[in-house]
Design a protein around this motif. Structure first.
Motif, PDB file in Angstrom:
ATOM      1  N   ARG A 228     -57.190  10.055 -18.149  1.00  0.00           N
ATOM      2  CA  ARG A 228     -58.505   9.311 -18.259  1.00  0.00           C
ATOM      3  C   ARG A 228     -59.669  10.203 -18.447  1.00  0.00           C
ATOM      4  N   SER A 229     -60.553   9.732 -19.055  1.00  0.00           N
ATOM      5  CA  SER A 229     -61.754  10.365 -19.529  1.00  0.00           C
ATOM      6  C   SER A 229     -62.880  10.275 -17.844  1.00  0.00           C
ATOM      7  N   TRP A 230     -63.618  11.230 -17.546  1.00  0.00           N
ATOM      8  CA  TRP A 230     -64.505  11.274 -16.599  1.00  0.00           C
ATOM      9  C   TRP A 230     -65.824  10.218 -17.131  1.00  0.00           C
ATOM     10  N   MET A 231     -66.025  10.523 -18.565  1.00  0.00           N
ATOM     11  CA  MET A 231     -67.208  10.213 -19.267  1.00  0.00           C
ATOM     12  C   MET A 231     -67.091   8.968 -19.826  1.00  0.00           C
ATOM     13  N   ASN A 232     -66.135   8.345 -20.278  1.00  0.00           N
ATOM     14  CA  ASN A 232     -66.164   6.896 -21.121  1.00  0.00           C
ATOM     15  C   ASN A 232     -64.897   6.085 -20.383  1.00  0.00           C
ATOM     16  N   VAL A 233     -65.215   5.050 -19.836  1.00  0.00           N
ATOM     17  CA  VAL A 233     -64.259   4.374 -19.130  1.00  0.00           C
ATOM     18  C   VAL A 233     -63.881   2.807 -19.940  1.00  0.00           C
ATOM     19  N   PRO A 234     -63.029   2.512 -20.799  1.00  0.00           N
ATOM     20  CA  PRO A 234     -62.867   1.569 -21.253  1.00  0.00           C
ATOM     21  C   PRO A 234     -62.056   0.710 -20.439  1.00  0.00           C
ATOM     22  N   PHE A 235     -62.238  -0.750 -20.573  1.00  0.00           N
ATOM     23  CA  PHE A 235     -61.545  -1.837 -19.657  1.00  0.00           C
ATOM     24  C   PHE A 235     -61.189  -3.095 -20.330  1.00  0.00           C
ATOM     25  N   LEU A 236     -60.441  -3.745 -20.009  1.00  0.00           N
ATOM     26  CA  LEU A 236     -59.963  -5.108 -20.674  1.00  0.00           C
ATOM     27  C   LEU A 236     -60.193  -6.086 -19.487  1.00  0.00           C
ATOM     28  N   MET A 237     -60.101  -7.292 -19.861  1.00  0.00           N
ATOM     29  CA  MET A 237     -60.054  -8.471 -18.934  1.00  0.00           C
ATOM     30  C   MET A 237     -58.863  -9.269 -19.476  1.00  0.00           C
ATOM     31  N   VAL A 238     -58.366 -10.065 -18.154  1.00  0.00           N
ATOM     32  CA  VAL A 238     -57.061 -10.737 -18.594  1.00  0.00           C
ATOM     33  C   VAL A 238     -57.243 -11.823 -19.773  1.00  0.00           C
ATOM     34  N   ASN A 239     -58.403 -12.534 -19.831  1.00  0.00           N
ATOM     35  CA  ASN A 239     -58.871 -13.320 -20.901  1.00  0.00           C
ATOM     36  C   ASN A 239     -60.006 -12.637 -21.696  1.00  0.00           C
ATOM     37  N   PRO A 240     -59.523 -12.194 -23.004  1.00  0.00           N
ATOM     38  CA  PRO A 240     -60.592 -11.513 -23.654  1.00  0.00           C
ATOM     39  C   PRO A 240     -61.736 -12.431 -24.335  1.00  0.00           C
ATOM     40  N   ASP A 241     -61.318 -13.782 -24.159  1.00  0.00           N
ATOM     41  CA  ASP A 241     -62.361 -14.613 -24.765  1.00  0.00           C
ATOM     42  C   ASP A 241     -63.523 -14.595 -24.010  1.00  0.00           C
ATOM     43  N   LEU A 242     -63.541 -14.015 -22.889  1.00  0.00           N
ATOM     44  CA  LEU A 242     -64.722 -13.671 -21.984  1.00  0.00           C
ATOM     45  C   LEU A 242     -65.486 -12.436 -22.084  1.00  0.00           C
ATOM     46  N   ASN A 243     -65.036 -11.621 -23.046  1.00  0.00           N
ATOM     47  CA  ASN A 243     -65.705 -10.209 -23.446  1.00  0.00           C
ATOM     48  C   ASN A 243     -67.133 -10.529 -23.945  1.00  0.00           C
ATOM     49  N   LYS A 244     -67.510 -11.405 -24.736  1.00  0.00           N
ATOM     50  CA  LYS A 244     -68.994 -11.549 -25.226  1.00  0.00           C
ATOM     51  C   LYS A 244     -69.797 -11.878 -23.915  1.00  0.00           C
ATOM     52  N   LYS A 245     -69.292 -13.137 -23.213  1.00  0.00           N
ATOM     53  CA  LYS A 245     -69.940 -13.540 -21.945  1.00  0.00           C
ATOM     54  C   LYS A 245     -70.035 -12.249 -21.116  1.00  0.00           C
ATOM     55  N   PHE A 246     -69.084 -11.536 -20.723  1.00  0.00           N
ATOM     56  CA  PHE A 246     -69.472 -10.585 -19.888  1.00  0.00           C
ATOM     57  C   PHE A 246     -70.510  -9.430 -20.326  1.00  0.00           C
ATOM     58  N   VAL A 247     -70.409  -9.221 -21.497  1.00  0.00           N
ATOM     59  CA  VAL A 247     -71.549  -8.165 -21.968  1.00  0.00           C
ATOM     60  C   VAL A 247     -72.831  -8.663 -21.927  1.00  0.00           C
ATOM     61  N   ALA A 248     -72.961 -10.048 -22.153  1.00  0.00           N
ATOM     62  CA  ALA A 248     -74.502 -10.831 -22.366  1.00  0.00           C
ATOM     63  C   ALA A 248     -74.659 -10.875 -20.844  1.00  0.00           C
ATOM     64  N   ASP A 249     -73.881 -11.124 -20.067  1.00  0.00           N
ATOM     65  CA  ASP A 249     -74.474 -11.334 -18.763  1.00  0.00           C
ATOM     66  C   ASP A 249     -74.825 -10.318 -17.997  1.00  0.00           C
ATOM     67  N   ALA A 250     -74.108  -9.100 -18.107  1.00  0.00           N
ATOM     68  CA  ALA A 250     -74.255  -7.758 -17.653  1.00  0.00           C
ATOM     69  C   ALA A 250     -75.347  -7.283 -18.162  1.00  0.00           C
ATOM     70  N   ALA A 251     -75.857  -7.307 -19.495  1.00  0.00           N
ATOM     71  CA  ALA A 251     -77.324  -6.989 -19.961  1.00  0.00           C
ATOM     72  C   ALA A 251     -78.406  -7.816 -19.215  1.00  0.00           C
TER      73      ALA A 251
END
Length: 359
Positions: A292-315
């Motif tokens: 695992r990288s110290w610099m870049n941490v990819p992660f997934l969610m159980v439901n990938p349909d939530l990805n766009k909402k996650f990114v938008a809400d986080a922003a």
């Protein structure tokens, strides 16, 4: 309002460095911005020399290496390395742990080299690095190229490959300055500056003196390591603003404990974020723990349909640029030197709340 910027690059920079540069922007020395002064003038020559000396001190670069400040970014070095270290038809070795190493391999092929892949983690979907000692290096290879940290997949080497007498070439764009390294183990280190070293637009190249005169005769002067070294990286107008800002970032690194301080800071951030992800049944990280990288941490969610909402809400919550690379999807948090631990803590608190609402 300043946000926590998790972009893979151009990346977050230390606020105090930005503010210091801002204060000097209209009048650096003599009523002009640093962006306006001549690179041939005494003031900028002194600035460039100070930046180089600071980098040498921070990284403990031996005297037997030249430091170059070049344009073209790291991708420019995909061609510059073959030009300088090998001729058409020469054998070279590559280790592949992701997309950037693969791109460098393809460029070497275009340059007419006989590229041999000594290790390729494609079967693992680039979620690990090869085990140390699991590959053999061609003793006749002109160099072995690898990418210590693959930004897209979040995969990082925990060791420096042993290559014997074969020069080791490393694309350190996304890991340079993040911890101490032994420069003497490498023939060439190159890095784009847009992650831990400042804005986009420059590549730093650290090349061992005995490799300076291997360039093929057709090497363009702009890429020729010996020519650039003999001209103090000023064969043409160099990326002056990037050199100036790198000097300020190096001073910031020194104020924060040097590379040992960066390592402590980065290890703590990575441990905190991976620890949270591993303890969750809602989020997951696809990379083998030892890789695992110290610099870049990819992660997934159980439901990938939530990805766009996650990114938008986080922003909306001030946590920006968390979308994963388009080729792999999911999310990715890049936590380079300038990201404070408070940014990681804020991300974790957001992830907890998002999970509570959507689990």
């Amino acid at each position: 309002m300043r946000v926590y910027n998790f972009s893979a690059g151009p990346a977050m920079m230390p606020l105090e460095v930005i503010e210091e540069a801002q204060s000097e922007l209209p009048d650096w020395k003599g009523g002009m911005s640093v962006m306006e002064v001549s690179h041939r003038g005494a003031d900028f020559k002194a600035c460039a020399a100070e930046t180089e000396q600071s980098l040498r001190e921070v990284m403990r670069i031996p005297h037997s290496y030249k430091v170059l400040f070049l344009q073209g970014g790291a991708m420019g070095q995909f061609a510059a390395v073959p030009f300088n270290l090998a001729s058409a038809g020469d054998p070279v070795d590559f280790m592949l742990t992701g997309q950037w190493g693969t791109k460098a391999l393809k460029e070497a092929g275009r340059m007419g080299l006989m590229a041999n892949v000594v290790a390729d983690e494609k079967p693992s979907r680039y979620t690990r690095v090869p085990d140390e000692g699991s590959f053999s290096v061609n003793p006749d290879a002109r160099y072995l190229h690898y990418t210590p940290n693959e930004t897209i997949g979040g995969v990082e080497f925990g060791y420096v490959p042993s290559t014997g007498q074969v020069p080791l070439v490393a694309d350190m764009s996304s890991t340079i300055l993040s911890r101490p390294i032994d420069v003497s183990k490498f023939g060439v280190i190159y890095a784009g500056t847009q992650k831990n070293m400042g804005p986009a637009g420059m590549a730093v190249v650290i090349v061992r003196d005995d490799l300076l005169d291997r360039a093929r005769p057709s090497t363009p002067s702009i890429w020729h390591y010996r020519t650039q070294a003999d001209n103090d990286s000023m064969l043409n107008t160099p990326p002056t603003f990037s050199i100036y800002l790198l000097g300020k970032i190096l001073a910031w690194v020194n104020r924060n404990g040097g590379l040992a301080g960066m390592a402590e800071r980065n290890r703590a951030k990575a441990d905190l974020l991976y620890g949270f992800i591993d303890a969750s049944s809602f989020y997951s990280n696809p990379v083998e723990p030892a890789s695992r990288s110290w610099m870049n941490v990819p992660f997934l969610m159980v439901n990938p349909d939530l990805n766009k909402k996650f990114v938008a809400d986080a922003a909306a919550a001030g946590l920006t640029n968390l979308g994963g690379h388009r080729s792999v999807g999911g999310m990715r948090a890049s936590i380079y030197n300038a990201m404070p631990i408070e940014g990681v803590q804020a991300l974790i608190e957001f992830m907890k709340e998002f999970e509570r609402v959507h689990a």
